[in-house]
Design a protein around this motif. Structure first.
Motif, PDB file in Angstrom:
ATOM      1  N   GLU A 175      10.259 -45.478  50.036  1.00  0.00           N
ATOM      2  CA  GLU A 175       9.735 -46.776  50.492  1.00  0.00           C
ATOM      3  C   GLU A 175      10.235 -47.058  51.902  1.00  0.00           C
ATOM      4  O   GLU A 175      11.305 -47.616  52.110  1.00  0.00           O
ATOM      5  CB  GLU A 175      10.145 -47.887  49.531  1.00  0.00           C
ATOM      6  CG  GLU A 175       9.473 -47.788  48.179  1.00  0.00           C
ATOM      7  CD  GLU A 175       9.744 -48.984  47.289  1.00  0.00           C
ATOM      8  OE1 GLU A 175      10.365 -49.957  47.774  1.00  0.00           O
ATOM      9  OE2 GLU A 175       9.347 -48.947  46.121  1.00  0.00           O
ATOM     10  N   SER A 176       9.430 -46.648  52.858  1.00  0.00           N
ATOM     11  CA  SER A 176       9.777 -46.826  54.265  1.00  0.00           C
ATOM     12  C   SER A 176       8.496 -46.792  55.086  1.00  0.00           C
ATOM     13  O   SER A 176       7.484 -46.229  54.660  1.00  0.00           O
ATOM     14  CB  SER A 176      10.720 -45.716  54.740  1.00  0.00           C
ATOM     15  OG  SER A 176      10.971 -45.814  56.127  1.00  0.00           O
ATOM     16  N   THR A 177       8.547 -47.403  56.254  1.00  0.00           N
ATOM     17  CA  THR A 177       7.422 -47.293  57.172  1.00  0.00           C
ATOM     18  C   THR A 177       7.582 -46.040  58.016  1.00  0.00           C
ATOM     19  O   THR A 177       8.659 -45.456  58.090  1.00  0.00           O
ATOM     20  CB  THR A 177       7.350 -48.513  58.107  1.00  0.00           C
ATOM     21  OG1 THR A 177       8.497 -48.511  58.974  1.00  0.00           O
ATOM     22  CG2 THR A 177       7.306 -49.811  57.311  1.00  0.00           C
TER      23      THR A 177
ATOM     24  N   LEU B   1      10.525 -41.867  59.668  1.00  0.00           N
ATOM     25  CA  LEU B   1      10.435 -40.561  60.337  1.00  0.00           C
ATOM     26  C   LEU B   1      11.562 -40.323  61.345  1.00  0.00           C
ATOM     27  O   LEU B   1      12.147 -39.231  61.355  1.00  0.00           O
ATOM     28  CB  LEU B   1       9.060 -40.410  60.994  1.00  0.00           C
ATOM     29  CG  LEU B   1       7.905 -40.232  60.002  1.00  0.00           C
ATOM     30  CD1 LEU B   1       6.565 -40.313  60.716  1.00  0.00           C
ATOM     31  CD2 LEU B   1       8.039 -38.927  59.244  1.00  0.00           C
ATOM     32  N   PRO B   2      11.922 -41.306  62.182  1.00  0.00           N
ATOM     33  CA  PRO B   2      13.085 -41.076  63.054  1.00  0.00           C
ATOM     34  C   PRO B   2      14.375 -40.854  62.280  1.00  0.00           C
ATOM     35  O   PRO B   2      15.203 -40.030  62.666  1.00  0.00           O
ATOM     36  CB  PRO B   2      13.155 -42.361  63.891  1.00  0.00           C
ATOM     37  CG  PRO B   2      11.761 -42.901  63.882  1.00  0.00           C
ATOM     38  CD  PRO B   2      11.247 -42.573  62.521  1.00  0.00           C
ATOM     39  N   ARG B   3      14.537 -41.573  61.159  1.00  0.00           N
ATOM     40  CA  ARG B   3      15.745 -41.385  60.331  1.00  0.00           C
ATOM     41  C   ARG B   3      15.768 -39.969  59.756  1.00  0.00           C
ATOM     42  O   ARG B   3      16.829 -39.333  59.723  1.00  0.00           O
ATOM     43  CB  ARG B   3      15.744 -42.416  59.190  1.00  0.00           C
ATOM     44  CG  ARG B   3      15.970 -43.839  59.652  1.00  0.00           C
ATOM     45  CD  ARG B   3      17.431 -44.097  60.000  1.00  0.00           C
ATOM     46  NE  ARG B   3      17.622 -45.457  60.487  1.00  0.00           N
ATOM     47  CZ  ARG B   3      17.837 -46.511  59.705  1.00  0.00           C
ATOM     48  NH1 ARG B   3      17.846 -46.363  58.391  1.00  0.00           N
ATOM     49  NH2 ARG B   3      18.018 -47.712  60.228  1.00  0.00           N
ATOM     50  N   LEU B   4      14.636 -39.498  59.290  1.00  0.00           N
ATOM     51  CA  LEU B   4      14.574 -38.161  58.718  1.00  0.00           C
ATOM     52  C   LEU B   4      14.900 -37.113  59.778  1.00  0.00           C
ATOM     53  O   LEU B   4      15.723 -36.208  59.530  1.00  0.00           O
ATOM     54  CB  LEU B   4      13.179 -37.901  58.141  1.00  0.00           C
ATOM     55  CG  LEU B   4      12.914 -36.486  57.607  1.00  0.00           C
ATOM     56  CD1 LEU B   4      13.894 -36.128  56.498  1.00  0.00           C
ATOM     57  CD2 LEU B   4      11.467 -36.364  57.123  1.00  0.00           C
ATOM     58  N   LEU B   5      14.302 -37.235  60.955  1.00  0.00           N
ATOM     59  CA  LEU B   5      14.544 -36.259  62.005  1.00  0.00           C
ATOM     60  C   LEU B   5      16.014 -36.281  62.438  1.00  0.00           C
ATOM     61  O   LEU B   5      16.624 -35.222  62.646  1.00  0.00           O
ATOM     62  CB  LEU B   5      13.647 -36.556  63.195  1.00  0.00           C
ATOM     63  CG  LEU B   5      13.727 -35.556  64.359  1.00  0.00           C
ATOM     64  CD1 LEU B   5      13.347 -34.159  63.901  1.00  0.00           C
ATOM     65  CD2 LEU B   5      12.849 -35.999  65.513  1.00  0.00           C
ATOM     66  N   GLU B   6      16.586 -37.456  62.528  1.00  0.00           N
ATOM     67  CA  GLU B   6      18.000 -37.577  62.912  1.00  0.00           C
ATOM     68  C   GLU B   6      18.901 -36.924  61.875  1.00  0.00           C
ATOM     69  O   GLU B   6      19.873 -36.240  62.215  1.00  0.00           O
ATOM     70  CB  GLU B   6      18.368 -39.046  63.059  1.00  0.00           C
ATOM     71  CG  GLU B   6      19.805 -39.295  63.473  1.00  0.00           C
ATOM     72  CD  GLU B   6      20.149 -40.768  63.597  1.00  0.00           C
ATOM     73  OE1 GLU B   6      21.305 -41.085  63.904  1.00  0.00           O
ATOM     74  OE2 GLU B   6      19.244 -41.604  63.368  1.00  0.00           O
TER      75      GLU B   6
ATOM     76  N   ALA C 146       7.728 -45.209  67.228  1.00  0.00           N
ATOM     77  CA  ALA C 146       8.837 -44.271  67.003  1.00  0.00           C
ATOM     78  C   ALA C 146       8.485 -43.182  66.002  1.00  0.00           C
ATOM     79  O   ALA C 146       9.021 -42.065  66.069  1.00  0.00           O
ATOM     80  CB  ALA C 146      10.067 -45.040  66.525  1.00  0.00           C
ATOM     81  N   GLY C 147       7.588 -43.476  65.076  1.00  0.00           N
ATOM     82  CA  GLY C 147       7.161 -42.467  64.113  1.00  0.00           C
ATOM     83  C   GLY C 147       6.355 -41.357  64.765  1.00  0.00           C
ATOM     84  O   GLY C 147       6.572 -40.168  64.492  1.00  0.00           O
ATOM     85  N   HIS C 148       5.422 -41.737  65.633  1.00  0.00           N
ATOM     86  CA  HIS C 148       4.649 -40.737  66.378  1.00  0.00           C
ATOM     87  C   HIS C 148       5.577 -39.863  67.211  1.00  0.00           C
ATOM     88  O   HIS C 148       5.437 -38.636  67.242  1.00  0.00           O
ATOM     89  CB  HIS C 148       3.656 -41.423  67.320  1.00  0.00           C
ATOM     90  CG  HIS C 148       2.549 -42.175  66.646  1.00  0.00           C
ATOM     91  ND1 HIS C 148       2.517 -43.547  66.605  1.00  0.00           N
ATOM     92  CD2 HIS C 148       1.437 -41.760  65.993  1.00  0.00           C
ATOM     93  CE1 HIS C 148       1.431 -43.947  65.975  1.00  0.00           C
ATOM     94  NE2 HIS C 148       0.767 -42.874  65.582  1.00  0.00           N
ATOM     95  N   ARG C 149       6.520 -40.494  67.888  1.00  0.00           N
ATOM     96  CA  ARG C 149       7.424 -39.746  68.770  1.00  0.00           C
ATOM     97  C   ARG C 149       8.341 -38.823  67.974  1.00  0.00           C
ATOM     98  O   ARG C 149       8.649 -37.704  68.419  1.00  0.00           O
ATOM     99  CB  ARG C 149       8.238 -40.716  69.623  1.00  0.00           C
ATOM    100  CG  ARG C 149       7.388 -41.497  70.633  1.00  0.00           C
ATOM    101  CD  ARG C 149       8.256 -42.226  71.652  1.00  0.00           C
ATOM    102  NE  ARG C 149       9.060 -43.270  71.034  1.00  0.00           N
ATOM    103  CZ  ARG C 149       8.665 -44.522  70.862  1.00  0.00           C
ATOM    104  NH1 ARG C 149       7.439 -44.895  71.253  1.00  0.00           N
ATOM    105  NH2 ARG C 149       9.457 -45.423  70.317  1.00  0.00           N
TER     106      ARG C 149
END
Length: 244
Positions: A230-232, A237-242, A81-84
């Motif tokens: 502190e996150s994977t 990354l999906p949370r940030l983009l959202e 999900a991070g790559h995407r």
């Protein structure tokens, strides 16, 4: 998990974003490590001795077979999900990705123009004239596979940077430029101990760039960055983009 407010503010305002990714970026996809490859036929070999120019000169068939196995194992995993999320972000904003990883998961997720400072398993090249070749990945059934020959007479070798080799000059220059010219730099899933790549965030800081680290553990860089989250990669990354 809440995105740090200052990171979110900077991400929304940034005109250009550079993302430096490391092993933690791909770990959640299950990308095989050196140790994972050292099974079966290769259990008796020290991987550190196979990833060198000296090993290639001494026994190219052995090294080529070992790297073919790594490539075959890589094909069995998928972008996470991070790559995407980075690929999706890149469709909406100027996102440049610089990676220390030798896999192609960023590209398979849809990102383009990825800078591989340590080379890539999927871009084998001639050991003499440096021409990039397309080679079919086949799981080796023996511990030695003769590499293909180039038109110049050289042998086609793995496209990665081996221990003792310098980073590709064009990739390093592109990475340094991306670090110096962005508004926001994200350092994702890297231990920040492998130089010279680990020096890229410092270059960004020298140019006044806001630097945020996304890593489930603190690193040598954590005290110097503007924000440590502190996150994977696959979660943050999906949370940030959202949120953007």
């Amino acid at each position: 998990m809440t995105v740090p407010a200052e990171l979110l503010e900077r991400a929304r305002a940034a005109r250009s974003i550079t993302v430096l990714t490391g092993a933690g970026m791909s770990a959640e996809s299950g990308v095989p490590t050196f140790r994972d490859v050292q099974t079966g036929l290769w259990a008796k070999y020290d991987p550190m001795t196979l990833a060198t120019p000296e090993a290639w000169r001494e026994d190219p068939a052995l090294v080529w077979a070992w790297y073919q196995r790594r490539c075959a194992m890589l094909l069995a995993v998928q972008p996470n999900a991070g790559h995407r999320a980075l690929a999706d972000w890149g469709q909406k904003a100027d996102v440049r990705i610089v990676t220390q990883n030798v896999d192609d998961l960023h590209e398979r997720a849809g990102s383009s123009g990825v800078v591989h400072v340590h080379g890539s398993l999927r871009t084998p090249r001639c050991d003499t004239c440096w021409t990039v070749h397309t080679v079919e990945v086949v799981e080796p059934d023996s511990e030695r596979v003769q590499p293909s020959s180039c038109e110049c007479g050289g042998l086609v070798r793995p496209g990665v940077v081996w221990f003792g080799e310098a980073l590709p000059e064009d990739a390093w220059n592109a990475a340094a430029d991306a670090a110096a010219s962005c508004d926001l730099m994200l350092v994702v899933g890297t231990s920040s101990i492998v130089y010279p790549a680990a020096g890229l965030p410092r270059i960004a800081m020298e140019f006044g760039v806001f630097v945020a680290e996304i890593n489930p553990e603190r690193t040598d860089l954590s005290r110097a960055v503007d924000v440590h989250w502190e996150s994977t990669a696959a979660t943050g990354l999906p949370r940030l983009l959202e949120a953007i």
